[in-house]
Design an enzyme around this catalytic site. Sequence first.
Site, PDB file in Angstrom:
ATOM      1  N   ARG A 121       2.172 -11.770  -3.516  1.00 19.98           N
ATOM      2  CA  ARG A 121       2.079 -12.962  -4.365  1.00 19.98           C
ATOM      3  C   ARG A 121       3.434 -13.345  -4.944  1.00 19.98           C
ATOM      4  NH1 ARG A 121      -3.151 -12.813  -8.269  1.00 19.98           N
ATOM      5  NH2 ARG A 121      -1.660 -13.949  -9.560  1.00 19.98           N
TER       6      ARG A 121
ATOM      7  N   LYS B 184      -9.204  -8.786 -14.239  1.00 17.58           N
ATOM      8  CA  LYS B 184     -10.310  -9.754 -14.084  1.00 17.58           C
ATOM      9  C   LYS B 184     -10.903  -9.696 -12.668  1.00 17.58           C
ATOM     10  CE  LYS B 184      -7.599 -13.233 -15.059  1.00 17.58           C
ATOM     11  NZ  LYS B 184      -6.341 -12.519 -15.358  1.00 17.58           N
TER      12      LYS B 184
END
Length: 214
Positions: free
Chosen positions: A158, A41
């Site tokens: 992350r 995305k």
Amino acid sequence: MGCGNSKSAAISSAGGSDSVRDNKLKKSKIVFVVGGPGSGKGTQCERIVGKYGFTHLSTGDLLRAEVTSGTERGQRLNAIMSRGELVPMETVLQMLKDAMLFKVDSAKGFLIDGYPRELSQAEAFEKKIAIPKLVLYINASSETMMERLMNRAKTSGRADDKAETFKARLQTYYEATEPVVQRYDSKGLVKKISAEGTADEVFKLVCEALDSLK
Ligand SMILES: Nc1ncnc2c1ncn2[C@@H]1O[C@H](COP(=O)(O)OP(=O)(O)O)[C@@H](O)[C@H]1O
Ligand SMILES: Nc1ncnc2c1ncn2[C@H]1C[C@H](O)[C@@H](COP(=O)(O)OP(=O)(O)O)O1
Ligand SMILES: [Mg+2]
């Protein structure tokens, strides 16, 4: 940066009452970008911004900015995201609306990446902001997504780019987010994009979908 700050900045940086600005949002071109974790995305949104000049807002990025700011709320959000779960809708919708209001005067259109992630988010967005013009459904197999995320983990830093979290995120995605795609599909708003090819190949399909919008 807390979301309260961006809202006051939005109001002071441009004229108009809340209702005038809400109306502007309602009329703006909004594209939801929906897909599983690691489907690509963010990669596609970056390219869309380059070609179409849309304003890209990623709810994951907005939440991570709150985490980085080190507030107590940020710490709570980080714990939820590290478990692969969804954060409370009120938090994410308010953050998103504030960010949209901040850009509403300059945006040619909005790419909303990572929202809605569950049916209630879709309903709340339509009620409080607007109906999207298009839903780009970025579709890749779970194997492809896992492989891409494990690759991203090497550099992303992350907390949720780990094999164990991936499983939970995938389950959240299939259970909570895919029904959102079905909802918009029944309204004829979904363009399903195969995301198995290279980023360039996927982008060609994305462009075809976006060009059909005009
Ligand atoms: N079509 C593609 N082919 C190969 N790798 C890709 C492709 N699209 C994205 N990637 C890589 O996969 C990882 C996840 O992409 P990203 O855009 O962050 O996905 P998402 O925002 O959906 O989680 C990144 O490391 C990115 O560089
Ligand atoms: N709309 C939303 N509602 C609830 N939680 C959200 C959210 N958007 C993001 N989050 C939280 C849960 C996600 O697992 C995490 C990371 O989101 P993201 O950056 O959009 O992931 P990715 O781009 O890898 O698919 O942040
Ligand atoms: Mg992303």
